[in-house]
Scaffold this motif. Structure first.
Motif, PDB file in Angstrom:
ATOM      1  N   UNK A 155      -0.065   4.165 -12.678  1.00 56.64           N
ATOM      2  CA  UNK A 155       0.791   3.311 -13.488  1.00 56.64           C
ATOM      3  C   UNK A 155       1.296   2.082 -12.765  1.00 56.64           C
ATOM      4  N   UNK A 156       0.952   1.947 -11.487  1.00 61.34           N
ATOM      5  CA  UNK A 156       1.402   0.801 -10.692  1.00 61.34           C
ATOM      6  C   UNK A 156       0.221   0.034 -10.100  1.00 61.34           C
ATOM      7  N   UNK A 157      -0.925   0.151 -10.732  1.00 57.99           N
ATOM      8  CA  UNK A 157      -2.086  -0.626 -10.311  1.00 57.99           C
ATOM      9  C   UNK A 157      -2.753  -0.146  -9.045  1.00 57.99           C
ATOM     10  N   UNK A 178      -5.168   5.889   1.752  1.00 55.59           N
ATOM     11  CA  UNK A 178      -4.284   4.830   1.279  1.00 55.59           C
ATOM     12  C   UNK A 178      -4.842   4.158   0.029  1.00 55.59           C
ATOM     13  N   UNK A 179      -3.931   3.578  -0.737  1.00 56.59           N
ATOM     14  CA  UNK A 179      -4.309   2.812  -1.923  1.00 56.59           C
ATOM     15  C   UNK A 179      -3.532   1.498  -1.925  1.00 56.59           C
ATOM     16  N   UNK A 180      -4.161   0.471  -2.457  1.00 57.27           N
ATOM     17  CA  UNK A 180      -3.485  -0.793  -2.684  1.00 57.27           C
ATOM     18  C   UNK A 180      -2.650  -0.686  -3.955  1.00 57.27           C
ATOM     19  N   UNK A 181      -1.488  -1.306  -3.944  1.00 59.91           N
ATOM     20  CA  UNK A 181      -0.622  -1.290  -5.112  1.00 59.91           C
ATOM     21  C   UNK A 181      -0.702  -2.630  -5.830  1.00 59.91           C
ATOM     22  N   UNK A 182      -0.555  -2.598  -7.140  1.00 58.57           N
ATOM     23  CA  UNK A 182      -0.569  -3.838  -7.912  1.00 58.57           C
ATOM     24  C   UNK A 182       0.657  -4.669  -7.617  1.00 58.57           C
ATOM     25  N   UNK A 183       0.603  -5.920  -8.014  1.00 56.01           N
ATOM     26  CA  UNK A 183       1.723  -6.830  -7.773  1.00 56.01           C
ATOM     27  C   UNK A 183       2.959  -6.349  -8.515  1.00 56.01           C
ATOM     28  N   UNK A 194       0.838  -1.196   0.000  1.00 61.72           N
ATOM     29  CA  UNK A 194       0.000   0.000   0.000  1.00 61.72           C
ATOM     30  C   UNK A 194       0.874   1.246   0.000  1.00 61.72           C
ATOM     31  N   UNK A 195       0.290   2.334  -0.461  1.00 60.00           N
ATOM     32  CA  UNK A 195       0.856   3.664  -0.254  1.00 60.00           C
ATOM     33  C   UNK A 195      -0.056   4.321   0.763  1.00 60.00           C
ATOM     34  N   UNK A 196       0.512   4.760   1.884  1.00 55.48           N
ATOM     35  CA  UNK A 196      -0.302   5.242   2.988  1.00 55.48           C
ATOM     36  C   UNK A 196       0.125   6.633   3.440  1.00 55.48           C
ATOM     37  N   UNK A 244      -8.218  10.650  -4.469  1.00 54.02           N
ATOM     38  CA  UNK A 244      -7.982  10.780  -5.899  1.00 54.02           C
ATOM     39  C   UNK A 244      -6.524  11.116  -6.192  1.00 54.02           C
ATOM     40  N   UNK A 245      -5.864  11.848  -5.287  1.00 56.73           N
ATOM     41  CA  UNK A 245      -4.455  12.189  -5.500  1.00 56.73           C
ATOM     42  C   UNK A 245      -3.580  10.946  -5.453  1.00 56.73           C
ATOM     43  N   UNK A 246      -3.796  10.093  -4.456  1.00 60.39           N
ATOM     44  CA  UNK A 246      -2.996   8.872  -4.367  1.00 60.39           C
ATOM     45  C   UNK A 246      -3.287   7.930  -5.533  1.00 60.39           C
ATOM     46  N   UNK A 247      -4.537   7.914  -5.996  1.00 69.57           N
ATOM     47  CA  UNK A 247      -4.860   7.107  -7.170  1.00 69.57           C
ATOM     48  C   UNK A 247      -4.117   7.620  -8.405  1.00 69.57           C
TER      49      UNK A 247
END
Length: 237
Positions: free
Chosen positions: A85-87, A232-237, A43-45, A77-80
């Motif tokens: 580009x990283x899911x 926070x957002x989840x990041x792709x694999x 995640x990015x938190x 929306x900013x974190x998205x």
């Protein structure tokens, strides 16, 4: 209610530990944003607490966030945008409320309260999945379920629960059966769980999605103090 002097520092200490910073990191940040590189993070938190902020994630994300203000990073929306580009997806923004004391909610009549898991699970089956996910009872160790008894039939109507975080905070969750909402049972369940946590020497934390008006209103009505936001957002694999 307002927090006692020093409670904000205690809360920041708990979050510093949770995010992998030194214990006094928030207190020594002096208006600058704390950052920690965690290349393997899923995640990015971003967290803002009592005027101080922190961001944890891969270095590419920290670099991309450097040009944004704290107010902008507090918006999902900013974190998205940063992680597109990283899911990057999901999770959202949550308001953080805290309390080191609360007025005791008095029931109008005698209550039956269960400490067992089966009753909490039964209550979850009566509620919409989105409500169940936000309350997060499955992740909260101590559960207090109010039971309605009618002609021998026992029906769970509301549950207040908490679990200990970093040995300092009691993270709370409340779930109310749809047909029992707006009757005050949610406030009672929250009060029961809150005072059990306070009796254990913990500071209370209420986390609510910023779009959940009912949960936000309940936190304020109980006496919680707004302390910040977690995005926070989840990041792709």
């Amino acid at each position: 209610m307002t927090l006692e002097p020093g409670s904000a520092e205690i809360i920041q200490l708990a979050w510093a530990r949770r995010m992998g910073f030194d214990d006094g990191a928030f207190g020594t940040a002096a208006g600058r944003r704390l950052t920690r590189t965690h290349e393997a993070a899923r995640t990015l938190q971003f967290v803002r607490l009592f005027g101080s902020s922190a961001l944890v994630g891969p270095q590419w994300a920290l670099d991309a966030a450097a040009g944004y203000s704290d107010e902008e990073l507090a918006q999902h929306v900013t974190l998205l945008t940063i992680t597109r580009g990283h899911g990057g997806h999901g999770l959202g923004a949550a308001a953080l409320f805290f309390a080191d004391d609360l007025p005791l909610q008095q029931p109008a009549q005698e209550l039956t309260v269960s400490h067992g898991n089966p009753e909490a699970i039964e209550l979850e089956a009566l509620c919409p999945p989105d409500d169940v996910n936000e309350a997060g009872l499955a992740d909260l160790e101590h559960r207090f379920t109010i039971i309605h008894v009618d002609d021998g039939r026992r029906t769970p109507v509301a549950c207040g629960a908490y679990t200990e975080r970093e040995g300092i905070l009691a993270e709370l969750g409340v779930l109310v059966a749809p047909e029992w909402r707006r009757r005050g049972v949610g406030a009672l369940a929250a009060s029961i769980a809150s005072h059990e946590a306070l009796a254990s020497g913990l500071t209370l934390q209420w986390r609510s999605d910023v779009s959940n008006k009912g949960s936000l209103a309940l936190a304020r009505s109980l006496g919680f103090t707004a302390g910040g936001i977690q995005t926070s957002v989840l990041l792709g694999a």
